[in-house]
Design a protein around this motif. Structure first.
Motif, PDB file in Angstrom:
ATOM      1  N   HIS A 116       0.718  -1.046  -0.664  1.00 20.02           N
ATOM      2  CA  HIS A 116       0.093   0.235   0.587  1.00 20.02           C
ATOM      3  C   HIS A 116       0.967   1.302  -0.106  1.00 20.02           C
ATOM      4  CE1 HIS A 116      -4.303  -1.214   0.209  1.00 20.02           C
ATOM      5  NE2 HIS A 116      -3.668  -2.062   1.304  1.00 20.02           N
ATOM      6  N   GLN A 117       1.759   1.334   0.763  1.00 11.68           N
ATOM      7  CA  GLN A 117       2.648   2.439   1.050  1.00 11.68           C
ATOM      8  C   GLN A 117       3.343   3.098   0.102  1.00 11.68           C
ATOM      9  OE1 GLN A 117       6.065   3.569   1.125  1.00 11.68           O
ATOM     10  NE2 GLN A 117       5.440   5.000   2.248  1.00 11.68           N
ATOM     11  N   GLN A 121       3.844   6.741  -2.322  1.00  9.67           N
ATOM     12  CA  GLN A 121       5.343   7.489  -3.280  1.00  9.67           C
ATOM     13  C   GLN A 121       5.750   7.145  -4.742  1.00  9.67           C
ATOM     14  OE1 GLN A 121       7.993   5.696  -0.106  1.00  9.67           O
ATOM     15  NE2 GLN A 121       9.266   7.714   0.143  1.00  9.67           N
ATOM     16  N   ARG A 122       4.868   7.171  -5.333  1.00 11.03           N
ATOM     17  CA  ARG A 122       5.720   6.894  -6.858  1.00 11.03           C
ATOM     18  C   ARG A 122       4.435   7.640  -7.369  1.00 11.03           C
ATOM     19  NH1 ARG A 122       8.727   4.575  -3.708  1.00 11.03           N
ATOM     20  NH2 ARG A 122      10.156   2.808  -4.039  1.00 11.03           N
ATOM     21  N   SER A 123       5.039   8.700  -8.729  1.00 16.21           N
ATOM     22  CA  SER A 123       3.920   9.638  -9.055  1.00 16.21           C
ATOM     23  C   SER A 123       3.447   8.478 -10.297  1.00 16.21           C
ATOM     24  CB  SER A 123       4.998  10.382 -10.000  1.00 16.21           C
ATOM     25  OG  SER A 123       5.792   9.536 -10.888  1.00 16.21           O
ATOM     26  N   TRP A 124       3.818   7.247 -10.671  1.00 14.46           N
ATOM     27  CA  TRP A 124       3.284   6.740 -12.144  1.00 14.46           C
ATOM     28  C   TRP A 124       2.415   6.043 -10.862  1.00 14.46           C
ATOM     29  CZ3 TRP A 124       8.484   6.254 -10.504  1.00 14.46           C
ATOM     30  CH2 TRP A 124       9.373   5.034  -9.864  1.00 14.46           C
ATOM     31  N   LYS A 125       2.439   5.585 -10.048  1.00 16.48           N
ATOM     32  CA  LYS A 125       1.071   5.109  -9.089  1.00 16.48           C
ATOM     33  C   LYS A 125      -0.126   5.299  -9.019  1.00 16.48           C
ATOM     34  CE  LYS A 125       4.448   0.887  -8.469  1.00 16.48           C
ATOM     35  NZ  LYS A 125       4.526  -0.064  -7.310  1.00 16.48           N
ATOM     36  N   ARG A 126      -1.324   5.124  -8.445  1.00 18.73           N
ATOM     37  CA  ARG A 126      -2.308   5.380  -7.819  1.00 18.73           C
ATOM     38  C   ARG A 126      -2.789   4.446  -6.288  1.00 18.73           C
ATOM     39  NH1 ARG A 126      -6.936   1.969  -7.291  1.00 18.73           N
ATOM     40  NH2 ARG A 126      -6.986   0.754  -9.257  1.00 18.73           N
ATOM     41  N   PRO A 127      -3.033   4.879  -5.426  1.00 21.36           N
ATOM     42  CA  PRO A 127      -2.998   4.092  -4.258  1.00 21.36           C
ATOM     43  C   PRO A 127      -3.913   3.161  -3.917  1.00 21.36           C
ATOM     44  CG  PRO A 127      -3.012   6.684  -3.859  1.00 21.36           C
ATOM     45  CD  PRO A 127      -2.906   6.208  -5.473  1.00 21.36           C
ATOM     46  N   PHE A 128      -3.816   2.188  -3.454  1.00 21.26           N
ATOM     47  CA  PHE A 128      -5.681   0.633  -3.739  1.00 21.26           C
ATOM     48  C   PHE A 128      -7.239   1.679  -2.794  1.00 21.26           C
ATOM     49  CE2 PHE A 128      -1.517  -1.823  -4.470  1.00 21.26           C
ATOM     50  CZ  PHE A 128      -2.309  -3.289  -5.116  1.00 21.26           C
ATOM     51  N   ASN A 146      -6.883  -4.792  10.074  1.00 25.14           N
ATOM     52  CA  ASN A 146      -7.784  -3.455   9.806  1.00 25.14           C
ATOM     53  C   ASN A 146      -6.000  -2.954   8.430  1.00 25.14           C
ATOM     54  OD1 ASN A 146      -8.652  -0.517   8.686  1.00 25.14           O
ATOM     55  ND2 ASN A 146      -8.768  -1.722   8.107  1.00 25.14           N
ATOM     56  N   THR A 147      -6.278  -2.969   6.978  1.00 25.11           N
ATOM     57  CA  THR A 147      -5.929  -2.230   6.672  1.00 25.11           C
ATOM     58  C   THR A 147      -5.565  -1.018   5.850  1.00 25.11           C
ATOM     59  OG1 THR A 147      -5.414  -3.401   4.611  1.00 25.11           O
ATOM     60  CG2 THR A 147      -3.954  -4.059   5.888  1.00 25.11           C
ATOM     61  N   CYS A 148      -5.234   0.023   5.507  1.00 27.21           N
ATOM     62  CA  CYS A 148      -5.909   1.178   5.137  1.00 27.21           C
ATOM     63  C   CYS A 148      -4.430   1.438   3.537  1.00 27.21           C
ATOM     64  CB  CYS A 148      -5.166   2.442   6.068  1.00 27.21           C
ATOM     65  SG  CYS A 148      -5.741   4.119   5.748  1.00 27.21           S
ATOM     66  N   PRO A 149      -5.857   2.314   3.088  1.00 27.64           N
ATOM     67  CA  PRO A 149      -5.024   2.692   1.586  1.00 27.64           C
ATOM     68  C   PRO A 149      -3.445   3.722   1.393  1.00 27.64           C
ATOM     69  CG  PRO A 149      -6.772   3.327   0.802  1.00 27.64           C
ATOM     70  CD  PRO A 149      -6.654   2.792   2.685  1.00 27.64           C
ATOM     71  N   SER A 150      -3.701   3.688   3.010  1.00 30.11           N
ATOM     72  CA  SER A 150      -2.438   5.312   3.562  1.00 30.11           C
ATOM     73  C   SER A 150      -0.885   4.298   4.001  1.00 30.11           C
ATOM     74  CB  SER A 150      -2.955   5.649   4.483  1.00 30.11           C
ATOM     75  OG  SER A 150      -2.731   5.340   5.274  1.00 30.11           O
ATOM     76  N   GLY A 151      -0.888   2.953   3.745  1.00 32.31           N
ATOM     77  CA  GLY A 151      -0.240   2.229   4.052  1.00 32.31           C
ATOM     78  C   GLY A 151      -0.457   2.160   6.006  1.00 32.31           C
TER      79      GLY A 151
END
Length: 288
Positions: A116-117, A121-128, A146-151
């Motif tokens: 997730h994290q 931190q990558r400009s060519w990706k989007r968060p889950f 519980n996991t979060c899109p923020s990591g």
């Protein structure tokens, strides 16, 4: 949530120190159908709502088996959840092949959180755009994460994510102290009650909900469709049994109120009659 000059890239910080793309992904989790998880001393129970696009479509699954000792419930983008599910299954297979033992739940959750994290931190990706409730049982006992899109990831005694999850959290906060010693059947009932609290309309049916159980000497199993119907019937029977005394109390209260009203009317009539008699007695006698 709205567009601004700082939300065009996941790596662009706002002056307030916020990453809007990550916050939008977390908002996608809040818009997803609700998922509930709770833990006892021996088992983990997950429960999810399943949504249908329209009356002609089937309900979408929100619960997946990862390994014999672990499973997940998702809220958010189902497609993203499937990708993470495939990754988690591969990691469990690799760990079992190398170490000849099931993968610890906490280790796998940490790897998923790292995945997730990286996307923040990558400009060519989007968060889950998906949040996971990971339930499993390993050598250290039952676990719910519980996991979060923020990591970020956290371990919980009970948790709910998705749309209107606050209602489920309120129920879980009231009853979580009884979870450690509760039976599996009681845990399932608690999960379904918490799930029912998130419904804005309608009620739970065998088509729109699913439950999964994993624990000591109990491999992960998903209960849905006809298999979940007995639990729903038990829940409905308890609700009907709870409504019966309430209806009786309301009827008794209504009867007492009616009796009090009739008694007041009778007392008022007696007082009026007494007043008329007193007036006649007080009237002066006519003299010739």
């Amino acid at each position: 949530m709205f567009r601004n000059q700082y939300d065009t890239d996941v790596t662009t910080w706002s002056p307030q120190g916020r990453l809007f793309q990550v916050e939008y992904a977390m908002e996608a989790v809040k818009q997803g159908s609700c998922a509930v998880g709770l833990v006892s001393n021996t088992h983990v129970v997950l429960a999810t709502l399943k949504r249908a696009q329209n009356d002609l479509s089937s309900y979408q699954r929100k619960m997946f088996k990862i390994d014999d000792h672990m499973g997940i419930a998702i809220a958010g983008l189902t497609a993203d959840g499937r990708v993470l599910c495939k990754y988690m299954r591969n990691e469990c297979i690799n760990h079992r092949f190398v170490y000849e033992a099931p993968m610890p739940v906490g280790r796998l959750v940490r790897q998923v959180a790292d995945k997730h994290q990286v996307c923040t931190q990558r400009s060519w990706k989007r968060p889950f755009g998906v949040g996971l409730l990971v339930g499993g049982y390993d050598r250290s006992g039952p676990h719910l994460y519980n996991t979060c899109p923020s990591g970020n990831y956290y371990e919980y005694k009970a948790m709910a994510i998705g749309a209107r999850s606050q209602a489920a959290k309120t129920y879980l906060e009231k009853h979580y102290e009884s979870f450690p010693t509760a039976s599996v059947e009681a845990m399932v009932q608690h999960g379904l009650r918490a799930l029912a609290a998130t419904l804005s309309e309608g009620e739970l049916t065998k088509a729109n909900c699913a439950v999964s159980i994993v624990g000591r000497n109990a491999p992960y199993v998903v209960i849905e469709d006809d298999d979940v119907e007995p639990y729903l019937q038990m829940l409905k029977a308890e609700e009907d049994a709870g409504d019966a005394p309430m209806a009786a109390d309301e009827a008794a209260a209504g009867g007492e109120a009616a009796a009090a009203a009739e008694g007041g009317a009778a007392a008022g009539g007696d007082a009026a009659a007494g007043g008329d008699a007193a007036g006649e007695a007080a009237a002066p006698m006519e003299t010739e």
